[in-house]
Design an enzyme around this catalytic site. Sequence first.
Site, PDB file in Angstrom:
ATOM      1  N   PRO A 110      -7.489 -22.549  49.699  1.00  0.00           N
ATOM      2  CA  PRO A 110      -6.680 -21.770  50.633  1.00  0.00           C
ATOM      3  C   PRO A 110      -7.190 -21.303  51.893  1.00  0.00           C
ATOM      4  O   PRO A 110      -8.398 -20.816  52.029  1.00  0.00           O
ATOM      5  CB  PRO A 110      -6.208 -20.729  49.696  1.00  0.00           C
ATOM      6  CG  PRO A 110      -6.294 -21.293  48.294  1.00  0.00           C
ATOM      7  CD  PRO A 110      -7.402 -22.366  48.404  1.00  0.00           C
ATOM      8  N   ASN A 111      -6.269 -21.419  53.116  1.00  0.00           N
ATOM      9  CA  ASN A 111      -6.833 -20.707  54.451  1.00  0.00           C
ATOM     10  C   ASN A 111      -7.742 -21.627  55.223  1.00  0.00           C
ATOM     11  O   ASN A 111      -7.842 -21.123  56.340  1.00  0.00           O
ATOM     12  CB  ASN A 111      -7.237 -19.092  54.314  1.00  0.00           C
ATOM     13  CG  ASN A 111      -6.272 -18.310  53.590  1.00  0.00           C
ATOM     14  OD1 ASN A 111      -5.118 -18.363  53.943  1.00  0.00           O
ATOM     15  ND2 ASN A 111      -6.294 -17.634  52.658  1.00  0.00           N
ATOM     16  N   TYR A 150     -15.794 -17.013  60.808  1.00  0.00           N
ATOM     17  CA  TYR A 150     -15.935 -18.682  60.296  1.00  0.00           C
ATOM     18  C   TYR A 150     -16.436 -19.686  61.344  1.00  0.00           C
ATOM     19  O   TYR A 150     -16.556 -20.838  60.796  1.00  0.00           O
ATOM     20  CB  TYR A 150     -14.770 -19.012  59.289  1.00  0.00           C
ATOM     21  CG  TYR A 150     -14.668 -18.193  57.993  1.00  0.00           C
ATOM     22  CD1 TYR A 150     -15.399 -18.446  56.994  1.00  0.00           C
ATOM     23  CD2 TYR A 150     -13.490 -17.219  57.879  1.00  0.00           C
ATOM     24  CE1 TYR A 150     -15.261 -18.051  55.745  1.00  0.00           C
ATOM     25  CE2 TYR A 150     -13.385 -16.447  56.804  1.00  0.00           C
ATOM     26  CZ  TYR A 150     -14.242 -16.795  55.658  1.00  0.00           C
ATOM     27  OH  TYR A 150     -14.430 -16.002  54.380  1.00  0.00           O
ATOM     28  N   ASP A 163     -10.978 -25.487  34.820  1.00  0.00           N
ATOM     29  CA  ASP A 163     -10.397 -26.655  33.717  1.00  0.00           C
ATOM     30  C   ASP A 163     -10.088 -28.035  33.960  1.00  0.00           C
ATOM     31  O   ASP A 163     -10.570 -29.026  33.391  1.00  0.00           O
ATOM     32  CB  ASP A 163      -9.201 -26.058  32.746  1.00  0.00           C
ATOM     33  CG  ASP A 163      -9.545 -24.796  32.056  1.00  0.00           C
ATOM     34  OD1 ASP A 163     -10.688 -24.519  31.771  1.00  0.00           O
ATOM     35  OD2 ASP A 163      -8.626 -24.217  31.497  1.00  0.00           O
ATOM     36  N   HIS A 209     -19.505 -23.792  50.144  1.00  0.00           N
ATOM     37  CA  HIS A 209     -18.966 -22.482  50.662  1.00  0.00           C
ATOM     38  C   HIS A 209     -19.597 -22.565  52.148  1.00  0.00           C
ATOM     39  O   HIS A 209     -20.929 -22.799  52.477  1.00  0.00           O
ATOM     40  CB  HIS A 209     -19.213 -21.012  50.019  1.00  0.00           C
ATOM     41  CG  HIS A 209     -18.446 -21.468  48.645  1.00  0.00           C
ATOM     42  ND1 HIS A 209     -17.072 -20.986  48.380  1.00  0.00           N
ATOM     43  CD2 HIS A 209     -19.030 -21.367  47.494  1.00  0.00           C
ATOM     44  CE1 HIS A 209     -16.911 -21.480  47.298  1.00  0.00           C
ATOM     45  NE2 HIS A 209     -17.959 -21.479  46.682  1.00  0.00           N
ATOM     46  N   ARG A 245     -17.063 -11.975  45.396  1.00  0.00           N
ATOM     47  CA  ARG A 245     -17.245 -13.156  45.951  1.00  0.00           C
ATOM     48  C   ARG A 245     -18.504 -13.935  45.128  1.00  0.00           C
ATOM     49  O   ARG A 245     -19.092 -14.990  45.203  1.00  0.00           O
ATOM     50  CB  ARG A 245     -17.594 -13.375  47.472  1.00  0.00           C
ATOM     51  CG  ARG A 245     -16.321 -13.099  48.129  1.00  0.00           C
ATOM     52  CD  ARG A 245     -16.553 -13.289  49.388  1.00  0.00           C
ATOM     53  NE  ARG A 245     -15.372 -12.547  50.603  1.00  0.00           N
ATOM     54  CZ  ARG A 245     -14.302 -12.869  50.668  1.00  0.00           C
ATOM     55  NH1 ARG A 245     -13.876 -13.874  50.261  1.00  0.00           N
ATOM     56  NH2 ARG A 245     -13.326 -12.082  51.345  1.00  0.00           N
TER      57      ARG A 245
END
Length: 147
Positions: free
Chosen positions: A10-11, A23, A87, A100, A111
């Site tokens: 996501p994002n 970022y 899972d 990351h 986080r």
Amino acid sequence: MKQLLVLNGPNLNLLGIRQPEFYGATTLADVEDLCRQTGAALGAEVTCFQSNHEGALIDQIHAARTTRDGIILNAGALTHTSIALMDAIQSVELPVVELHLSNIHARESFRHKSWIAPVAVGQICGFGPAGYDLAIRALLAHIEAAS
Ligand code: CA2
């Protein structure tokens, strides 16, 4: 030729477009190019996929079971919440490197928890886009050592 999947959650489609001060200016397309180039230089084919949807990421992990040799996963914020992703990784028995851009351990305490880490070969964080290059090298070395 080894087949690797680079999965972004996501994002991460907003990389280089929104909040570059946090970022960075590198776009997701740049990151994916870097991954394909690193893979090609090391004799591996890299396929990239990004989704903002947990289920779509899980579907990709399931499909990788019979088509890929390993996965690099930046699950974004799902890292900290998704037992379903954990899972899925466990079920396919493929080596996964958790990735990351930021150092999640130097950020907010929520986080620090990763549901991916217990089922990953290892975790690379804090090196920005260069982390993807490191992750591909680490994953291929792991696959080589295991075969
Ligand atoms: O550091 C990472 O790679 C993260 O996976 C990024 C996630 C964050 O929730 C994780 O804790 C650490 C957030 C991705 C958001 O990406 C954006 C990119 C540009 C603009 C806004 C968000």
